[in-house]
Design an enzyme around this catalytic site. Structure first.
Site, mmCIF file in Angstrom:
data_model
loop_
_atom_site.group_PDB
_atom_site.id
_atom_site.type_symbol
_atom_site.label_atom_id
_atom_site.label_comp_id
_atom_site.label_asym_id
_atom_site.label_seq_id
_atom_site.Cartn_x
_atom_site.Cartn_y
_atom_site.Cartn_z
ATOM 1 N N GLY A 168 9.513 1.475 -13.530
ATOM 2 C CA GLY A 168 9.276 1.074 -12.162
ATOM 3 C C GLY A 168 8.581 -0.265 -12.090
ATOM 4 O O GLY A 168 8.271 -0.888 -13.110
ATOM 5 N N GLY B 40 4.670 -0.118 -13.386
ATOM 6 C CA GLY B 40 4.677 0.405 -14.745
ATOM 7 C C GLY B 40 5.392 -0.497 -15.732
ATOM 8 O O GLY B 40 4.970 -0.622 -16.890
ATOM 9 N N ASP C 217 10.513 7.947 -17.996
ATOM 10 C CA ASP C 217 10.976 7.575 -16.651
ATOM 11 C C ASP C 217 12.299 8.275 -16.385
ATOM 12 O O ASP C 217 13.165 8.327 -17.260
ATOM 13 C CB ASP C 217 11.141 6.055 -16.542
ATOM 14 N N THR D 37 7.135 15.440 -7.148
ATOM 15 C CA THR D 37 6.836 14.438 -8.173
ATOM 16 C C THR D 37 5.353 14.106 -8.236
ATOM 17 O O THR D 37 4.753 14.092 -9.312
ATOM 18 C CB THR D 37 7.639 13.158 -7.909
ATOM 19 N N THR E 32 -3.586 4.996 -4.975
ATOM 20 C CA THR E 32 -3.380 4.007 -3.927
ATOM 21 C C THR E 32 -4.502 4.038 -2.899
ATOM 22 O O THR E 32 -5.137 5.082 -2.698
ATOM 23 C CB THR E 32 -2.039 4.270 -3.207
ATOM 24 N N ASP E 33 -4.712 2.921 -2.228
ATOM 25 C CA ASP E 33 -5.707 2.875 -1.156
ATOM 26 C C ASP E 33 -5.306 3.729 0.042
ATOM 27 O O ASP E 33 -6.151 4.094 0.878
ATOM 28 C CB ASP E 33 -5.967 1.433 -0.710
ATOM 29 N N GLU E 34 -4.033 4.087 0.151
ATOM 30 C CA GLU E 34 -3.570 4.844 1.313
ATOM 31 C C GLU E 34 -4.178 6.239 1.411
ATOM 32 O O GLU E 34 -4.146 6.861 2.478
ATOM 33 C CB GLU E 34 -2.051 4.923 1.319
ATOM 34 N N TYR F 40 3.447 10.672 2.131
ATOM 35 C CA TYR F 40 3.239 9.986 0.841
ATOM 36 C C TYR F 40 1.767 9.957 0.467
ATOM 37 O O TYR F 40 1.372 10.359 -0.640
ATOM 38 C CB TYR F 40 3.787 8.561 0.884
ATOM 39 N N LYS G 143 -0.341 11.763 -2.703
ATOM 40 C CA LYS G 143 -1.165 11.034 -3.671
ATOM 41 C C LYS G 143 -2.611 11.531 -3.645
ATOM 42 O O LYS G 143 -3.267 11.643 -4.694
ATOM 43 C CB LYS G 143 -1.106 9.534 -3.394
ATOM 44 N N ARG H 60 6.205 2.511 13.084
ATOM 45 C CA ARG H 60 6.298 3.683 12.235
ATOM 46 C C ARG H 60 5.429 4.809 12.803
ATOM 47 O O ARG H 60 4.347 4.580 13.354
ATOM 48 C CB ARG H 60 5.832 3.302 10.827
ATOM 49 N N HIS I 247 1.342 5.142 11.895
ATOM 50 C CA HIS I 247 1.153 3.906 11.138
ATOM 51 C C HIS I 247 -0.330 3.545 11.048
ATOM 52 O O HIS I 247 -0.988 3.291 12.055
ATOM 53 C CB HIS I 247 1.939 2.782 11.815
#
Length: 343
Positions: A10, A13, A37, A102, A127-129, A151, A155, A274, A277
């Site tokens: 990816g 990676g 992968d 996943t 991630t910061d999300e 998503y 995470k 979105r 968002h």
């Protein structure tokens, strides 16, 4: 050190793997690098092909949810760097099942394999999300997780699973949470390559809402250096934010891309915002700076110019990907605002 890199074909990676094998990452020397992968839509088969000449490199096509395969690979590794993830927010809104499988089950499978295989260090790339949205100020690592997209929720769940394996089993797990990445070779559903390639083709670009959503940006190579510092010298059980120091609204980013591609605002199409968002992301990365000496090296203006130049010179790489992408019209609204920080 023998390193297992998941998701190594990816975007992030693959950059990490190349830098690792070129001995360009601080504090790390490797005797073997195995990339696991599945080569889904965002995996680039050219990455393992390009590295096959290095005797230290091995590519395994497989699924991080395959417990038997994971057990065999972790038994041979001294360290795991876990990038593999479904990472695109819009896709998670359309359907979250693959993200849960996943990102959550895959991470748990790897953690279990690392525990049973006696892996010495496990870096979980996040991630910061996971923090949600912040109107002012910046998140420190102790901020409660308040994810708003499927998503981000997947995470956040994987982060908590990593924490649990450290606290329950004593596994040396170190988690990184990074802001939005950009760089050459990023899949063209993400905002910078999507806008760049559309503009290079003279096509319009889709901007969510009023473009006021703010994101922080870091060049992928700076992110990889941050991960290397955590792998080499981070603390077991710790979380490290990795920032880039450049915050831009999506409208400001669009303006810079228009200028870089020789286009103007007539190329911009406003599209409905979105769902859910997040307004703004901002990381406080003081911990990794103080403890490990992290500093981003690539200035955003120079980095963005380099990325636009790369896409201008590598049509043969991205044109087939855009033609093969579902809904691949240049005016498609997919990915118009904010790619995942680790995507």
């Amino acid at each position: 050190m023998r390193v297992l890199v998941t998701g190594g074909a990816g975007f992030i990676g693959s950059h990490f793997t190349r830098l690792l094998l070129s001995d360009a990452l601080p504090g790390l020397s490797v005797s073997a690098v195995t990339v696991l992968d599945l080569l889904t839509y965002a995996g680039d088969p050219g990455v393992p092909a390009a590295l096959e000449g290095d005797p230290r490199f091995r590519f395994v096509r497989g699924d991080v949810c395959d417990a038997g395969l994971v057990a065999s690979l972790t038994a041979e590794a001294d360290a795991v760097v876990h990038f593999a993830a479904e990472s695109h927010v819009d896709r998670s809104i359309e359907g979250a099942a693959d993200f849960v499988r996943t990102n959550v089950l895959g991470t748990q499978t790897l953690l279990e394999g690392a525990l049973r295989g006696g892996v010495g260090r496990f870096v979980h790339v996040s991630t910061d999300e996971v923090y949600g949205s912040i109107a002012s100020g910046s998140w420190t690592e102790d901020r409660p997780l308040e994810p708003n997209s499927p998503y981000a929720a997947s995470k956040a769940a994987s982060d908590l699973m990593a924490r649990a394996y450290h606290r329950t089993h004593g596994l040396d797990v170190r988690t990184t949470r990074c802001c939005n990445n950009y760089g050459p070779g990023q899949f063209p559903e993400k905002v910078i390559p999507l806008f760049t390639t559309n503009l290079l083709d003279g096509e319009p670009v889709p901007l969510y809402g009023d473009g006021g959503n703010v994101r922080e940006w870091v060049h992928v190579e700076d992110h990889c250096r941050g991960i290397a510092l955590v792998l080499a010298g981070g603390r077991a059980g710790a979380v490290y934010n990795i920032g880039g120091g450049t915050e831009l609204s999506n409208r400001e980013l669009t303006g810079r891309l228009l200028a870089a591609c020789g286009a103007d605002w007539s190329s911009v199409r406003s599209v409905p915002d979105r769902k859910g968002h997040d307004l703004r992301y901002s990381l406080d990365d003081g911990l990794i700076r103080r403890e490990l000496g992290y500093r981003p090296r690539v200035g955003f203006d120079a980095g963005l110019a380099g990325v636009v130049g790369w896409y201008r010179e590598n049509r043969g790489w991205w044109e087939p990907l855009k033609k093969g992408r579902a809904g691949g019209s240049g005016s498609d609204a997919r990915a118009a605002a904010a790619p995942g920080g680790a995507g």
